[in-house]
Scaffold this active site. Structure first.
Site, PDB file in Angstrom:
ATOM      1  N   CYS A 166      12.958  -7.863  -3.073  1.00 42.57           N
ATOM      2  CA  CYS A 166      12.241  -9.147  -3.107  1.00 42.57           C
ATOM      3  C   CYS A 166      11.485  -9.303  -4.424  1.00 42.57           C
ATOM      4  CB  CYS A 166      11.279  -9.240  -1.929  1.00 42.57           C
ATOM      5  SG  CYS A 166      10.311 -10.774  -1.908  1.00 42.57           S
ATOM      6  N   CYS A 179       7.852 -10.662  -3.925  1.00 45.29           N
ATOM      7  CA  CYS A 179       6.877  -9.734  -3.334  1.00 45.29           C
ATOM      8  C   CYS A 179       6.493  -8.624  -4.298  1.00 45.29           C
ATOM      9  CB  CYS A 179       7.454  -9.112  -2.059  1.00 45.29           C
ATOM     10  SG  CYS A 179       7.944 -10.306  -0.810  1.00 45.29           S
ATOM     11  N   ASP A 180       7.498  -8.021  -4.926  1.00 45.11           N
ATOM     12  CA  ASP A 180       7.271  -6.789  -5.674  1.00 45.11           C
ATOM     13  C   ASP A 180       7.227  -6.970  -7.186  1.00 45.11           C
ATOM     14  OD1 ASP A 180       7.277  -5.566  -3.216  1.00 45.11           O
ATOM     15  OD2 ASP A 180       9.378  -4.994  -3.310  1.00 45.11           O
TER      16      ASP A 180
END
Length: 517
Positions: free
Chosen positions: A345, A348-349
């Site tokens: 992701c 997200c990361d």
């Protein structure tokens, strides 16, 4: 800090509270302590049952405990539970008073039967879209289990510990300093992980699985195709059951949706909620937080379905709508370094790789879009594609090629993720033209190579394509009488929400037609 519209919504949500819920705030000299107090005071103003209590215990950063009946209930937040985690705070308050949506009795017993003590922490990023599901499910478990505590920690406040533990992906669930899980996980995924880690207490419930009886239609999957199939089945008067590990399926991970006709813009979680609400208008039973382990086909009007919980049921017709998941590389080092340099992701990361060198694997639209987004955060991006040319839309390829910190390597087979035991340090790939093995020194690898159908549990039962897609005809029939399939799990082209909805309706109508013959 909270605008009037949000306060009005919270006033309605908290109207169901009956008992006092205490937000215990630890003392802190951190500059963001004021921000935490403003947020919690705004929440408190929406219900007479919510109070703030200032503790004499100190903390190096903002920290809140949830208390009921004078005692901490095992749920706490380190940091400011705003952004995507604001909903985690709201649900924690509701669950503290036994309100809000709760799992069914079987799943509640399964949570209570975990062996304690269980002490967990989840490191999150407030920009992470997968984190709230994990935080909310673990908070729920802590509320239910008498010897379970869970702390959400905003990674912004513990950079030294993140560096020490080599955490490079969120959500990261920790038992002391041991990483238990990284990345998105449903409630059933988390329960299975904790049963394996901590064990289960002996109970009558675990030795006596339930038989749910017989249904006219069982739909497996709670995404757009599954919900559509369930609604159409119920409208035809068929006794219908939906089995799903989480309502909405992949929609829960989808941000902006702009191509659902008649709805100019929505987001995945909102559409998921709308689908669930629509389904509640009909006499449809739902078994959530379950996975199907096997289906036995006995004859046209009898299929036995076995769940991972030990529960069983029978159906005259089964509609498979289990969708798809991110495809993995399946190369050495990928699983070992998940959350420690391997990610799926970018939203997200991505922030964990600010100023670092990373690679994106996959030259389709998702891979190129990820590389474009990450290029604005990281030091450099190397996009690696197996085919001789990128497969993404030309407008995206042109944008990618215009970025100064992007390198593109095509005709390359990724062969190994290399780590030092703690984190990713390099990536090996084969030049398919020369067959030479080359190494890229880097800090992270984002895998974006498309989707794989969730059809493994049907292996040997229905015919599938070489890619695992269930083969269906124009009426969504498989090669097994009484078993239908719809949506992304099938070989129907164009994996789109609106296509899945149509296919789900078609499968239900075909199942009804078959039962009428």
């Amino acid at each position: 800090m909270l605008d009037q519209d949000i306060k009005s919504q919270l006033h309605t949500v908290f109207a169901q509270l009956e008992n006092q819920v205490v937000l215990e705030v630890l003392q802190s000299d951190h500059p963001k302590q004021v921000e935490l107090l403003e947020l919690l005071e705004g929440v408190m103003q929406t219900s007479q049952h919510i109070v703030i209590e200032k503790s004499t215990t100190s903390s190096p950063y903002p920290h809140t405990n949830i208390k009921t009946k004078g005692n901490a209930n095992g749920v706490s937040f380190s940091g400011i539970p705003s952004g995507h985690e604001f909903s985690s705070l709201i649900l924690a308050i509701l669950h503290a008073d036994g309100k809000g949506k709760l799992p069914d009795a079987f799943m509640l017993d399964r949570i209570k039967n975990l062996k304690g003590p269980i002490v967990l922490r989840t490191i999150v990023s407030l920009s992470c879209e997968n984190c709230p599901d994990v935080v909310q499910n673990l908070n729920l478990m802590a509320t239910i289990h008498p010897d379970f505590s869970h702390e959400m920690i905003d990674g912004e406040f513990i950079p030294d510990e993140i560096e020490e533990l080599s955490i490079q992906g969120v959500p990261a669930v920790l038992r002391e300093k041991k990483l238990l899980r990284s990345g998105k996980a449903s409630l059933v995924d988390l329960i299975e992980s904790l049963e394996k880690e901590f064990g289960q207490q002996d109970s009558e419930q675990s030795s006596a699985p339930k038989d749910f009886g017989v249904y006219k239609v069982v739909v497996i999957g709670g995404g757009p195709a599954g919900v559509s199939a369930a609604i159409y089945s119920a409208r035809k008067g068929l006794k219908t059951l939906v089995i799903t590990d989480r309502m909405g399926g992949q929609l829960q991970d989808t941000k902006g949706i702009e191509n659902l006709i008649s709805i100019p813009y929505t987001e995945g979680p909102q559409l998921s909620a709308n689908l669930a609400k629509h389904m509640q208008e009909y006499d449809i039973e739902v078994l959530e937080h379950r996975k199907v382990e096997s289906i036995e086909s006995h004859e046209k009007n009898r299929k036995t379905i076995r769940l991972n919980t030990g529960e069983t049921l029978e159906a005259a017709s089964v509609i498979i709508a289990t969708g798809a998941k991110w495809r993995e590389l399946n190369i050495p080092g990928e699983k070992q370094y998940l959350g420690k340099g391997v990610a799926f992701c970018p939203h997200c990361d991505g922030p964990f790789y600010k100023g670092k060198d990373i690679a994106v694997i996959g030259g389709g639209n998702s891979g190129v879009e990820a590389a474009i987004d990450l290029a604005g955060i990281v030091k450099s991006v190397c996009l690696i594609e197996f085919a001789p040319e990128l497969k993404a839309d030309q407008v995206l390829v042109n944008k990618l090629k215009s970025l100064p910190n992007v390198q593109i390597i095509t005709n390359a087979r990724t062969s190994q993720v290399v780590g030092n035991g703690e984190k990713v340090v390099a990536l090996e790939y084969e030049d398919r033209a020369s067959q030479e093995i080359k190494t890229l020194s880097l800090d992270g690898v984002f895998v974006q190579i498309g989707l794989i159908p969730n059809s493994a549990f049907l292996k040997g039962l229905v015919e599938t394509s070489p890619y695992g897609e269930i083969l269906v005809d124009g009426k969504c029939k498989t090669n097994v009488e009484g078993i239908f399939a719809a949506g992304d799990v099938t070989n129907v082209p164009y994996k789109q929400i609106i296509v899945s909805m149509g296919e789900g309706a078609k499968a239900a109508l075909a199942a009804f037609e078959a039962q009428m013959l």
